[in-house]
Design a protein around this motif. Structure first.
Motif, PDB file in Angstrom:
ATOM      1  N   TYR A 283      24.265 -50.811  48.592  1.00  0.00           N
ATOM      2  CA  TYR A 283      24.173 -51.824  47.524  1.00  0.00           C
ATOM      3  C   TYR A 283      22.887 -52.622  47.700  1.00  0.00           C
ATOM      4  CZ  TYR A 283      29.248 -51.119  47.079  1.00  0.00           C
ATOM      5  OH  TYR A 283      30.496 -50.568  46.908  1.00  0.00           O
TER       6      TYR A 283
ATOM      7  N   TYR B 184      32.397 -45.975  46.501  1.00  0.00           N
ATOM      8  CA  TYR B 184      31.874 -47.306  46.823  1.00  0.00           C
ATOM      9  C   TYR B 184      31.624 -47.540  48.311  1.00  0.00           C
ATOM     10  CZ  TYR B 184      33.311 -47.574  42.052  1.00  0.00           C
ATOM     11  OH  TYR B 184      33.445 -47.300  40.712  1.00  0.00           O
TER      12      TYR B 184
ATOM     13  N   HIS C 192      24.279 -48.547  44.348  1.00  0.00           N
ATOM     14  CA  HIS C 192      24.794 -49.642  43.535  1.00  0.00           C
ATOM     15  C   HIS C 192      23.889 -50.876  43.646  1.00  0.00           C
ATOM     16  CE1 HIS C 192      28.307 -47.135  43.502  1.00  0.00           C
ATOM     17  NE2 HIS C 192      28.437 -47.232  44.813  1.00  0.00           N
ATOM     18  N   ALA C 193      24.128 -51.837  42.760  1.00  0.00           N
ATOM     19  CA  ALA C 193      23.419 -53.114  42.861  1.00  0.00           C
ATOM     20  C   ALA C 193      24.381 -54.254  42.586  1.00  0.00           C
ATOM     21  CB  ALA C 193      22.259 -53.161  41.869  1.00  0.00           C
ATOM     22  N   LEU C 194      24.236 -55.311  43.384  1.00  0.00           N
ATOM     23  CA  LEU C 194      24.959 -56.553  43.109  1.00  0.00           C
ATOM     24  C   LEU C 194      23.987 -57.593  42.564  1.00  0.00           C
ATOM     25  CD1 LEU C 194      27.089 -56.643  46.383  1.00  0.00           C
ATOM     26  CD2 LEU C 194      27.857 -55.988  44.086  1.00  0.00           C
TER      27      LEU C 194
ATOM     28  N   ALA D 206      24.200 -56.491  38.074  1.00  0.00           N
ATOM     29  CA  ALA D 206      25.044 -55.674  38.949  1.00  0.00           C
ATOM     30  C   ALA D 206      25.268 -54.352  38.238  1.00  0.00           C
ATOM     31  CB  ALA D 206      26.383 -56.374  39.197  1.00  0.00           C
ATOM     32  N   TYR D 207      25.264 -53.271  38.984  1.00  0.00           N
ATOM     33  CA  TYR D 207      25.663 -52.010  38.375  1.00  0.00           C
ATOM     34  C   TYR D 207      26.357 -51.102  39.380  1.00  0.00           C
ATOM     35  CZ  TYR D 207      20.780 -50.850  39.773  1.00  0.00           C
ATOM     36  OH  TYR D 207      19.596 -50.728  40.436  1.00  0.00           O
ATOM     37  N   ASP D 208      27.278 -50.343  38.826  1.00  0.00           N
ATOM     38  CA  ASP D 208      27.944 -49.276  39.560  1.00  0.00           C
ATOM     39  C   ASP D 208      27.025 -48.060  39.421  1.00  0.00           C
ATOM     40  OD1 ASP D 208      29.418 -47.015  40.204  1.00  0.00           O
ATOM     41  OD2 ASP D 208      31.257 -47.718  39.261  1.00  0.00           O
TER      42      ASP D 208
ATOM     43  N   LEU E  61      29.721 -50.504  30.234  1.00  0.00           N
ATOM     44  CA  LEU E  61      30.518 -51.328  31.153  1.00  0.00           C
ATOM     45  C   LEU E  61      30.161 -51.138  32.622  1.00  0.00           C
ATOM     46  CD1 LEU E  61      34.056 -51.196  29.502  1.00  0.00           C
ATOM     47  CD2 LEU E  61      32.288 -52.952  29.313  1.00  0.00           C
ATOM     48  N   ASP E  62      29.342 -50.143  32.955  1.00  0.00           N
ATOM     49  CA  ASP E  62      28.996 -49.998  34.372  1.00  0.00           C
ATOM     50  C   ASP E  62      27.753 -50.780  34.764  1.00  0.00           C
ATOM     51  OD1 ASP E  62      27.554 -48.183  32.890  1.00  0.00           O
ATOM     52  OD2 ASP E  62      27.828 -46.493  34.261  1.00  0.00           O
ATOM     53  N   ILE E  63      27.276 -51.629  33.849  1.00  0.00           N
ATOM     54  CA  ILE E  63      26.171 -52.533  34.185  1.00  0.00           C
ATOM     55  C   ILE E  63      26.467 -53.893  33.582  1.00  0.00           C
ATOM     56  CG2 ILE E  63      24.833 -51.564  32.249  1.00  0.00           C
ATOM     57  CD1 ILE E  63      22.303 -52.278  33.861  1.00  0.00           C
ATOM     58  N   GLU E  64      26.161 -54.947  34.328  1.00  0.00           N
ATOM     59  CA  GLU E  64      26.423 -56.306  33.849  1.00  0.00           C
ATOM     60  C   GLU E  64      25.249 -57.203  34.210  1.00  0.00           C
ATOM     61  OE1 GLU E  64      29.598 -58.335  35.864  1.00  0.00           O
ATOM     62  OE2 GLU E  64      29.254 -60.189  34.752  1.00  0.00           O
TER      63      GLU E  64
ATOM     64  N   HIS F 131      27.192 -43.334  37.946  1.00  0.00           N
ATOM     65  CA  HIS F 131      26.792 -42.498  36.819  1.00  0.00           C
ATOM     66  C   HIS F 131      25.351 -42.735  36.365  1.00  0.00           C
ATOM     67  CE1 HIS F 131      30.845 -41.044  36.629  1.00  0.00           C
ATOM     68  NE2 HIS F 131      31.306 -42.262  36.514  1.00  0.00           N
TER      69      HIS F 131
END
Lengths: 276, 276
Positions: free
Chosen positions: A243, A130, A59-61, A10-12, A88-91, A15
């Motif tokens: 997303y 978002y 974005h990606a989930l 997942a990423y925001d 922290l903007d990618i997990e 940025h």
């Protein structure tokens, strides 16, 4: 011993200049490669292969990628190790060791995108990054009537941004839905298909909103498929609402196609020709 | 003709150095004053009076401020005019013309803060700016048992950051609740009181999480009120989880106090002495 890892992330996108590496830009791929290569501590550069690009700000989930790693690390340790090194903007939400025949891009037979439209009059500060925003009146019933026109195999030449390098603009959409969410003052679209062209979802959403606002006839998609003219589907909804929700492989992808076939008998012949 | 305007606003605190103007910093007050003074086009500088400060990174869903404007502008036009000039991370959600006796700070008799704690193991990229994060196990029942210890009039000297200039550390909390939200993997705290000290809510939340993790006894708040020692309530939960949710004036504030009195008969004498 080299193993192939499939990671789901997942990423925001706010940025990131999209997924794919570009010189002097912060991209998802470059951030991932930096972390993976720091872990491997070898001279041989490890490349990350994504399921496909996402554009700047998208974005990606559930984006998927794979890479080959030269040490024997359990999948769970890889997941924890990468998350401890990544910004922290990618997990990384899932990590699996897969056969070397797995390829994140070539084996991705279906993808699901979500698009969130905020309907407030002014832009909600907590949604600005978002959602897309549409402040004009919408007749959701008109949009619901238009959605079935998207399902099936169509030439999406009217819905592709000018930068596209795709050889063919023919794609198949298995599912296209819209949910009215009055509690959050949002419309949420979902599109599941075998692949999407550059900006296709964002242009489709902008066109659907114009249908909802009665600036276009309900079945204008049918006309737009015919004219194959990008200038007639003018608007592109902003990246902030989009997303990449899920990428489907193997059995899961087959089930999606089978379900679409069951629900849309007429599509069988068209869809069959699209699936390898 | 000069009129006094009461504005209620939401803001994403991420890119603000708090509410109050500071040299060389982007603050909510300075951004608002810039917009209001641009609208007035007069030489006389218009000052914005907030209900109180919020710290750097803290969000607001219902911060209140007032200002005197030298032209006769309907409240609705003021709301639309300001929103068209303000950056997207702040939104005026309500605007009213009020008597000149109204003062956003002096008349604010109760405030409600919310604190969102994300409980995922890794930080969710979409929540990193909008929640605090606690990855250790929590026994929510322990927290629920501790919450009533917060309600009432207490000396919060153990819960005030060192920069506080408050003359007294005695404050009254009318309501303190915690909601478990497993669907979002969050704990959501709410605190309503007659006022809060610098960092008080964030220190209380950090202490409540330590109680939930069994690092402290359930009723440690009672001991901390007594010792009046900031070093014993060590941690401060991050600003990203904190929201100023509502500021109460007049009749609304009186109702909150009355409700608290009904539910906590024993507090009457203590609370009475706190209300002007």
């Amino acid at each position: 011993m080299t193993s192939r890892y499939k990671i789901t992330m997942a990423y925001d996108g706010t940025h990131f200049a999209g997924f794919q590496s570009q010189p002097e830009q912060r991209t998802v791929q470059s951030v991932l490669e930096k972390a993976v290569n720091k872990m491997s501590k070898l001279n041989e550069y490890i490349t990350i292969f994504g399921s496909g690009r996402t554009d700047s700000g998208v974005h990606a989930l559930g984006q998927v990628a794979h890479f080959d790693f030269p040490h024997d690390v359990p999948a769970d340790s890889m997941l924890r190790g990468l998350n401890s090194m990544l910004p922290l903007d990618i997990e990384i939400v899932d990590c699996q060791i897969v056969p070397e025949t797995f390829h994140a891009r070539y084996e991705a037979h279906a993808k699901r995108y979500m698009y969130r439209v905020s309907r407030s009059w002014f832009i909600d500060p907590f949604k600005r990054l978002y959602t897309g925003h549409y402040k004009y009146p919408l007749d959701v019933e008109r949009i619901k009537q238009a959605m079935p026109d998207l399902v099936g195999t169509h030439d999406f030449s009217s819905f592709v941004a000018s930068g596209s390098q795709a050889r063919s603009h023919v794609r198949t959409i298995y599912e296209a839905t819209v949910e009215d969410d009055p509690a959050n003052n949002e419309l949420v679209f979902e599109f599941c298909g075998n692949g999407f062209l550059y900006n296709q979802v964002r242009i489709m959403v902008a066109t659907l909103l114009e249908i909802g606002n009665a600036r276009r006839p309900i079945h204008d998609f049918l006309r737009l498929y015919d004219v194959k003219d990008r200038n007639q589907a003018r608007e592109t909804a902003p990246a902030s609402g989009l997303y990449l929700k899920e990428v489907y492989y193997g059995q899961q992808a087959q089930e999606i196609v089978a379900k679409a076939l069951l629900q849309n008998q007429g599509l069988r012949s068209k869809i069959d020709s699209q699936i390898k």
